[in-house]
Scaffold this active site. Sequence first.
Site, mmCIF file in Angstrom:
data_model
loop_
_atom_site.group_PDB
_atom_site.id
_atom_site.type_symbol
_atom_site.label_atom_id
_atom_site.label_comp_id
_atom_site.label_asym_id
_atom_site.label_seq_id
_atom_site.Cartn_x
_atom_site.Cartn_y
_atom_site.Cartn_z
ATOM 1 N N LYS A 170 -11.023 16.518 -4.804
ATOM 2 C CA LYS A 170 -11.717 16.158 -3.556
ATOM 3 C C LYS A 170 -10.774 15.238 -2.782
ATOM 4 O O LYS A 170 -10.608 14.067 -3.130
ATOM 5 C CB LYS A 170 -13.015 15.431 -3.922
ATOM 6 N N GLY A 228 -14.792 2.759 -6.069
ATOM 7 C CA GLY A 228 -14.398 2.793 -7.483
ATOM 8 C C GLY A 228 -15.487 2.214 -8.379
ATOM 9 O O GLY A 228 -15.804 2.780 -9.429
ATOM 10 N N GLU A 245 -7.782 3.474 -9.564
ATOM 11 C CA GLU A 245 -6.718 2.696 -8.918
ATOM 12 C C GLU A 245 -7.237 2.269 -7.556
ATOM 13 O O GLU A 245 -7.565 3.122 -6.723
ATOM 14 C CB GLU A 245 -5.434 3.532 -8.770
ATOM 15 N N CYS A 279 -1.113 0.701 -0.775
ATOM 16 C CA CYS A 279 -1.850 -0.175 -1.703
ATOM 17 C C CYS A 279 -0.936 -1.265 -2.239
ATOM 18 O O CYS A 279 -1.402 -2.323 -2.642
ATOM 19 C CB CYS A 279 -2.443 0.640 -2.833
ATOM 20 N N GLU A 380 -8.454 -7.576 1.302
ATOM 21 C CA GLU A 380 -7.533 -6.500 1.663
ATOM 22 C C GLU A 380 -7.833 -6.042 3.093
ATOM 23 O O GLU A 380 -8.985 -5.777 3.430
ATOM 24 C CB GLU A 380 -7.695 -5.314 0.704
#
Length: 478
Positions: A170, A228, A245, A279, A380
């Site tokens: 996906k 996640g 991750e 990232c 972030e």
Amino acid sequence: MFGNYINGEWISTGATFENRNPANIGEVVGAFVKGTAADIDAAAAAASAAFPAWSATSGPARGNILYKAADILDKNFESVAADMTREEGKTLPEAKGEVRRAINIFRYFAGEGSRLPGMLVPSERDRVHMFALRKPIGVVGLITPWNFPSAIPAWKLAPALICGNTVVLKPASAAPLSAWRIVEALHQAGIPKGVVNFVAGSGGELGGALVNAAGLKAVSFTGSCEIGSWLHAHASRRHLRIQLEMGGKNPTIVLADADFNSAVENVVNAAFFSTGQKCTATSRAIVEDAIYDKFVAAVVERTRKLKVGDGMQPGIDIGPCVDQSQMETVLRYIEIGRKECGEPACGGRRLTEGALANGYFVEPTVFAGVAEAHTIAREEIFGPVLAILRASGFEDAMRIANAIPFGLSSSIQTTNLSRAFEFIYRAEAGLLTVNLPSAGVEYQLPFGGTKDSSFGPKEQGPAALEFYSDYKTVYLKY
Ligand code: NAP
């Protein structure tokens, strides 16, 4: 129209969604069939049906298909890279670098098909032969983000397939074409039907179907911490194997003894290239007091020279944010930064002059005088925004670098070997660089973070096999 790929067939019917060029939002890059929960179920069923034959195929034979797919990607290299720039916005040289990496990853894991190392050790008992065989785990769901739309699908698909698993991929809705081109290459390489399945569409709608799909044994996810965590909770109920991750807030420590010019270059590179949408990007520079003012001035001077624009044009350093929502997130954090620590030392605006008005361009932005407690030093942003913090010395810099919940990458700029080793042993991150940008990893070694950035076995390098395979341990008396 780009269809989904289920059981070896391209499915081109159903509702569609568009991905648009973030440098020129009038340009539709592609119309993709919007997958449904039923498509996920059909893809998982096809993958389950294909598993016995694929897992029984020899490793070298599986490897030959990966080699062929790599050759096809190589043949289409220019167009695959251009597709990436058009859908994700990174510059064409960056896209070429990423496609090259995806090809190399396929070749690396194709070779692994001839090794797939198990274990053979001496027994304590007389005339007992003991060993452990590596075996695949079954149907694996792969969920990928938009920022490395070719490399991340490649570094999940290639080890999953070489170990003998079958997959449902996906891709991210903002950049599905790069992953589609990899699936196209696998199809043309003759991957047996059902071994690879591709379903594009909204993660919010398909995610639940995927974690609940019959026969699914594992999920590998790269993306935000929020999604996640959601996946982890749902996958755990079924005891699915899971690999996550996720986000980072990566520091680069700059000590007074660093090679000054290369430290400036490394920080600017890691903070702004690929629009800061890596990232492993540096979002916090932690600079020793003695050189702080000089360093800020040099970073600002270098940042002002960066050319922002359409990544298809030569000479451009920084492309757009991937979409409107990402751009709005970046601009929101810039406003928070303004309130908490004053005007940025450079940048801070959306760029709309001339042709830039057609895209999601934000000036590379540097905030100086940032304190640890400030939001832009803790959360972030995933865009071209750098926070520069002051440290009284090495110990203070280490403390600041480690004092956040993330642990993806971390970097130090120093010419002092002892400090470099202190850093290597004490930095709380999975990926470390010394005198290099914090971003820019290779595929031959394990990749992944620690703390809240990651969960489960590492990706890439030999370590990737640990997630995508299991052991069968045998004791044989002869
Ligand atoms: P994201 O919003 O979490 O999306 C990642 C993927 O998950 C997309 O395919 C998305 O589909 C899908 N998704 C969304 N909701 C879902 C759900 N409920 N269930 C299952 N899947 C779902 O992340 P992103 O914005 O694409 O990527 C940026 C993030 O990725 C950043 O935090 C960055 O740090 C992280 N990242 C980490 C690494 C690493 O290796 N640690 C590498 C690259 C990026 P849609 O696109 O359809 O929403």
